[in-house]
Structures are given as C-alpha cells and as structure tokens.
Design an enzyme around this catalytic site. Structure first.
Site, PDB file in Angstrom:
ATOM      1  CE1 TYR A 194       0.994 -18.549   2.670  1.00 22.48           C
ATOM      2  CE2 TYR A 194       0.621 -17.449   4.783  1.00 22.48           C
ATOM      3  CZ  TYR A 194       0.983 -17.396   3.444  1.00 22.48           C
ATOM      4  OH  TYR A 194       1.337 -16.182   2.880  1.00 22.48           O
TER       5      TYR A 194
ATOM      6  CG  ASP B   5       2.381 -10.584   8.854  1.00 25.29           C
ATOM      7  OD1 ASP B   5       1.962 -11.526   8.146  1.00 25.29           O
ATOM      8  OD2 ASP B   5       1.616  -9.763   9.411  1.00 25.29           O
TER       9      ASP B   5
ATOM     10  CB  ALA C 137       5.439 -24.373   8.581  1.00 23.24           C
TER      11      ALA C 137
ATOM     12  N   PRO D  27      -7.827 -23.792  14.035  1.00 20.56           N
ATOM     13  CG  PRO D  27      -7.799 -26.049  13.424  1.00 20.56           C
ATOM     14  CD  PRO D  27      -8.322 -24.714  12.998  1.00 20.56           C
TER      15      PRO D  27
ATOM     16  CG  PHE E 238       4.026 -11.685  -6.262  1.00 22.53           C
ATOM     17  CD1 PHE E 238       3.766 -10.971  -5.106  1.00 22.53           C
ATOM     18  CD2 PHE E 238       4.583 -11.002  -7.332  1.00 22.53           C
ATOM     19  CE1 PHE E 238       4.042  -9.610  -5.017  1.00 22.53           C
ATOM     20  CE2 PHE E 238       4.862  -9.645  -7.261  1.00 22.53           C
ATOM     21  CZ  PHE E 238       4.593  -8.946  -6.097  1.00 22.53           C
TER      22      PHE E 238
HETATM   23  P1  NAD Z   1      -2.984 -15.619  -4.359  1.00 19.97           P
HETATM   24  O1  NAD Z   1      -3.353 -16.938  -3.774  1.00 19.97           O
HETATM   25  O2  NAD Z   1      -4.046 -14.634  -4.655  1.00 19.97           O
HETATM   26  O3  NAD Z   1      -2.177 -15.857  -5.734  1.00 19.97           O
HETATM   27  C1  NAD Z   1      -1.191 -16.822  -5.876  1.00 19.97           C
HETATM   28  C2  NAD Z   1      -0.887 -16.972  -7.375  1.00 19.97           C
HETATM   29  O4  NAD Z   1       0.177 -17.944  -7.503  1.00 19.97           O
HETATM   30  C3  NAD Z   1      -2.066 -17.505  -8.197  1.00 19.97           C
HETATM   31  O5  NAD Z   1      -2.190 -16.765  -9.388  1.00 19.97           O
HETATM   32  C4  NAD Z   1      -1.688 -18.953  -8.485  1.00 19.97           C
HETATM   33  O6  NAD Z   1      -2.232 -19.443  -9.707  1.00 19.97           O
HETATM   34  C5  NAD Z   1      -0.164 -18.865  -8.542  1.00 19.97           C
HETATM   35  N1  NAD Z   1       0.504 -20.142  -8.252  1.00 19.97           N
HETATM   36  C6  NAD Z   1       0.249 -20.992  -7.213  1.00 19.97           C
HETATM   37  N2  NAD Z   1       1.069 -22.050  -7.294  1.00 19.97           N
HETATM   38  C7  NAD Z   1       1.880 -21.872  -8.375  1.00 19.97           C
HETATM   39  C8  NAD Z   1       2.937 -22.596  -8.951  1.00 19.97           C
HETATM   40  N3  NAD Z   1       3.332 -23.770  -8.446  1.00 19.97           N
HETATM   41  N4  NAD Z   1       3.551 -22.095 -10.059  1.00 19.97           N
HETATM   42  C9  NAD Z   1       3.138 -20.918 -10.604  1.00 19.97           C
HETATM   43  N5  NAD Z   1       2.132 -20.192 -10.099  1.00 19.97           N
HETATM   44  C10 NAD Z   1       1.514 -20.645  -8.994  1.00 19.97           C
HETATM   45  O7  NAD Z   1      -1.886 -15.021  -3.376  1.00 19.97           O
HETATM   46  P2  NAD Z   1      -1.588 -13.492  -2.995  1.00 19.97           P
HETATM   47  O8  NAD Z   1      -2.467 -13.100  -1.880  1.00 19.97           O
HETATM   48  O9  NAD Z   1      -1.545 -12.682  -4.231  1.00 19.97           O
HETATM   49  O10 NAD Z   1      -0.118 -13.648  -2.403  1.00 19.97           O
HETATM   50  C11 NAD Z   1       1.030 -13.529  -3.240  1.00 19.97           C
HETATM   51  C12 NAD Z   1       2.272 -13.740  -2.406  1.00 19.97           C
HETATM   52  O11 NAD Z   1       2.329 -12.778  -1.352  1.00 19.97           O
HETATM   53  C13 NAD Z   1       2.332 -15.113  -1.732  1.00 19.97           C
HETATM   54  O12 NAD Z   1       3.652 -15.570  -1.793  1.00 19.97           O
HETATM   55  C14 NAD Z   1       1.921 -14.840  -0.289  1.00 19.97           C
HETATM   56  O13 NAD Z   1       2.519 -15.756   0.580  1.00 19.97           O
HETATM   57  C15 NAD Z   1       2.476 -13.437  -0.100  1.00 19.97           C
HETATM   58  N6  NAD Z   1       1.766 -12.605   0.900  1.00 19.97           N
HETATM   59  C16 NAD Z   1       0.408 -12.456   0.827  1.00 19.97           C
HETATM   60  C17 NAD Z   1      -0.234 -11.634   1.755  1.00 19.97           C
HETATM   61  C18 NAD Z   1      -1.724 -11.406   1.709  1.00 19.97           C
HETATM   62  O14 NAD Z   1      -2.273 -10.778   2.619  1.00 19.97           O
HETATM   63  N7  NAD Z   1      -2.430 -11.853   0.675  1.00 19.97           N
HETATM   64  C19 NAD Z   1       0.515 -10.991   2.761  1.00 19.97           C
HETATM   65  C20 NAD Z   1       1.900 -11.171   2.791  1.00 19.97           C
HETATM   66  C21 NAD Z   1       2.505 -11.978   1.842  1.00 19.97           C
END
Ligand code: NAD
Ligand code: TYD
Length: 338
Positions: free
Chosen positions: A151, A127, A153, A275, A82
């Site tokens: 993001y 998505d 990309a 943008p 994640f």
């Molecule tokens: P978030 O920003 O709430 O959490 C991201 C977590 O990753 C944080 O705890 C952060 O400390 C950790 N992190 C960031 N860089 C790091 C690194 N280099 N090493 C270790 N940990 C690191 O994000 P989220 O909303 O929980 O999303 C989680 C995943 O789901 C992401 O990959 C995102 O692309 C994907 N996603 C999110 C959504 C949404 O609506 N939020 C939808 C689809 C997919």
C-alpha cells in the site's frame, strides 16, 4: 469553483464533500467513484437528491476517456484525488489493485488534468510513504520515502509521479500526507470501526503483535481542513504533512474504546503480527502550520467519543456496508496468517 473529487464515496471523501459544500456556497463538486467494496453511494444520497451543486459519476480514475469527458465537459477548475485502494492488510494479500489504482490511476488523472489545463490538483497521500520511526523523532516533508507495505509503496509511487509532473511540466500539483484518520463513515475493517463493531457484538478484538505499534490519530474533519487549506493556499509543487498530535499505542486505543463502550478487556485477543508492520508514525506538521495556518481542532478523547456516538446512531449504515466481499476478506485474514 468547480471541483472534481475522486473517491468521494469512501471514508474521507464523503466527509470532505459534505464539509466543503456546507462551507463554500460558491463551490460545486463532481464526485467520480468506482464504487469498490469501500465506496458507498448511499453515503451522499441525500446530497444527490437535494443539492444542485453535487453530482455523482460512477467510474474509474484509470479510464482516460471518462476522466477527460468530465474534466472538459463539466468545466472543472480543480481536482482533489482521494481515490485509492487504502487497506494495508488487503495490499499484503494482493498488491496488484494497489499498483493499478494508486499509481496507474493517479498518473492517468494527472495526465488528463494536465491536458485539460486544470488550474490546481491536490493529490491526497499518506504519512506511510515515510516508512517507520523508532522511539523518537517525527516525519518532516524532507524525510526520505521508505515505504514498507505494498500500500505505502503504491502511494509513494504516485507521490514521485506528482513530483515529476511538477518538475517536468510545471503542472500545478500539491501533495498532502496525513496520519491515521478516524471518524464517521470509516469502513469497518480499519482499526477503530472494527473494534466498535466487534465490541458491540461481544466478539474478540484482534490486536496485531504486542499492541505497542504507535499511530498518530487525527479526526477526519481536521484532515479535510488540511486538504482544503492545501487547495486554497498551498504552494504548487509542495508536499504538506498533517497530523493530530495524538500518538497512541494500539493497545491504549483498544482499552480506551472498551472502557467508553463499557466492555471488558477480556475481549482483547493478541493475533499474529502484520508482516512488515510499521512500528511508529508521528508527524511534524510545522510547515502546514506556518504556511497554511493549519492546526488540528479536536483532541483524541473528544474525537473518539464523537466517532463512537456516530457509529451508535448509524448501525443501519454499518449493516449496509458489511456485505459480501468485506466478510469474506476479514473472516479469513487472521486464520490464514496464524
Ligand atoms: P477508502 O478506502 O475509504 O475510500 C476509497 C474510495 O476510492 C472508495 O470510495 C472507492 O470506491 C474509491 N476508489 C477506489 N479505486 C478507485 C478507482 N480506481 N477509481 C475511482 N474510485 C476508486 O479510503 P479513505 O480512507 O477515504 O482514504 C482516501 C485517501 O486518503 C486515500 O488516497 C488514502 O491513501 C488517503 N489517506 C487515508 C488515511 C486514513 O487513515 N484513512 C490517512 C492518510 C491518507
Ligand atoms: P489500520 O486501521 O489498518 O491503519 P494503518 O495500517 O494504515 O495504520 O491499523 C491501525 C493500527 O492498528 C495498525 O498498527 C494495525 C493495527 N490493527 C490491529 O492491531 N488490529 C486490527 O484488527 C487492525 C485492522 C489493525
């Protein structure tokens, strides 16, 4: 099963860890998180203090040695990634950390897992890699990737790498692509918690452009279910779409939320558009339905009510996470664009 979950102190990771430990008494989880502005160790402190099957390790998915040490030293069976920089507006402001973590970090994790001969790896994507839709149609897994923000990309870059690891090395990787999540523990610079926070404080609610951009909203537990099904039942090398069957223009979300909180629509402020703002997302998740038995369980009205109740009951959490860097970024973001 012993799982390495990365980014478990963020929004979706926190919910996933809680759900999986409750549902699978024979699973244990190591959570590797860098604790960026979006990660909050306190989200899971109760588990750290009382649950033997949960362990927190602070670290970066880009660090080869640290990741190898966890994978081999802690006898990990499977990985769910994640960890990411996840906010589109921040990626417009500065794309570099997005490439470093979302592409470089994801590839490092794949490589370490390949060397450690990990049995299964689920990479959590979005998505947004598909770009944008017109008024009709839905994204399927064969829709070509056409990301429009730094993001998306960076997420598409990792999806391509996942494909290459499967095709080149036969690495047992699977990818999930989900629509917009909402629910407990979401950092309050994403739309729904930001609206809650501003509305409660009688502050203006910033709506980008004309407010007619459409997102498909899914309650976070339903996304976690999709990730779980992918991990336990998915076909290696396959990407699976997940969605919530809840397409709404942003302005409808804003007005619904104001009405649930009993606040006036005069709080709505239209601000300069983002943008490259994608117009519409909609998910065809029939592959996940057919192969994994996936279906979202909560409709948007019930999910939104549940979410707002959680934020009402957890104002201390909101205060905790709104410090330093968050304030600096969101306070200047709109003014700089106007
Ligand atoms: P978030 O920003 O709430 O959490 C991201 C977590 O990753 C944080 O705890 C952060 O400390 C950790 N992190 C960031 N860089 C790091 C690194 N280099 N090493 C270790 N940990 C690191 O994000 P989220 O909303 O929980 O999303 C989680 C995943 O789901 C992401 O990959 C995102 O692309 C994907 N996603 C999110 C959504 C949404 O609506 N939020 C939808 C689809 C997919
Ligand atoms: P967001 O929660 O940032 O998710 P994403 O950009 O990944 O879809 O935004 C959801 C939608 O809400 C998106 O169309 C942008 C819009 N939006 C606003 O209108 N105002 C805001 O203050 C924010 C944060 C988002």
């Amino acid at each position: 099963m012993k799982l390495l979950v990365t980014g478990g102190c963020g929004f979706i990771g926190t919910n996933f860890i809680r759900l999986m430990l409750a549902k699978h008494p024979d699973w244990s989880i190591v959570n590797l998180d860098k604790l960026t502005y979006a990660g909050n160790r306190l989200n899971l402190m109760d588990l750290e203090e009382s649950e033997d099957r949960y362990e927190f390790v602070q670290g970066d998915i880009c660090e080869r040695e640290k990741v190898m040490e966890i994978l081999s030293g802690k006898s990990i069976d499977a990985v769910v990634n994640f960890a990411a920089e996840s906010h589109v507006d921040r990626s417009i402001n500065d794309p570099s950390p997005f490439v470093i973590t979302n592409v470089g970090g994801a590839q490092n994790l794949m490589e370490c897992a390949r060397q450690a001969k990990i049995e299964r790896f689920v990479h959590v994507s979005t998505d947004e890699v598909y770009g944008t839709l017109g008024a009709t149609g839905k994204f399927t897994e064969s829709t070509p990737m056409a990301p429009n923000s730094p993001y998306s990309a960076s997420k598409a870059g990792a999806d391509m790498m996942a494909r290459a690891y499967f095709e080149t090395y036969g690495f047992p990787i699977l990818v999930t692509r989900c629509s917009n999540n909402y629910g407990p523990y979401q950092f309050p610079e994403k739309l729904i918690p930001l609206l809650f926070l501003n509305a409660k404080a009688d502050k203006q609610l910033p709506v980008y452009g004309d407010g007619m951009n459409v997102r498909d909203w899914i309650y976070v537990d339903d996304h976690c279910l999709g990730v779980e099904l992918t991990l336990t039942k998915g076909r290696e090398g396959q990407a699976y779409n997940f969605g919530g069957n809840a397409e709404e223009p942003n302005i409808t979300v804003v007005k619904t939320l104001l009405s649930l909180l009993g606040k006036p629509e005069s709080l709505i402020t239209y601000v300069t558009d983002r943008p490259g703002h994608d117009k519409r997302y909609a998910m065809d998740y029939s592959l996940a339905a057919a192969e994994l038995g996936f279906a979202p369980t909560l409709n948007f009205a019930d999910g939104l009510k549940k979410t707002l109740d959680w934020y009402e009951a957890n104002t201390t959490w909101l205060e905790q996470v709104q410090s330093g860097e968050y304030r600096t970024f969101m306070d200047t973001w709109y003014e700089e664009r106007d």
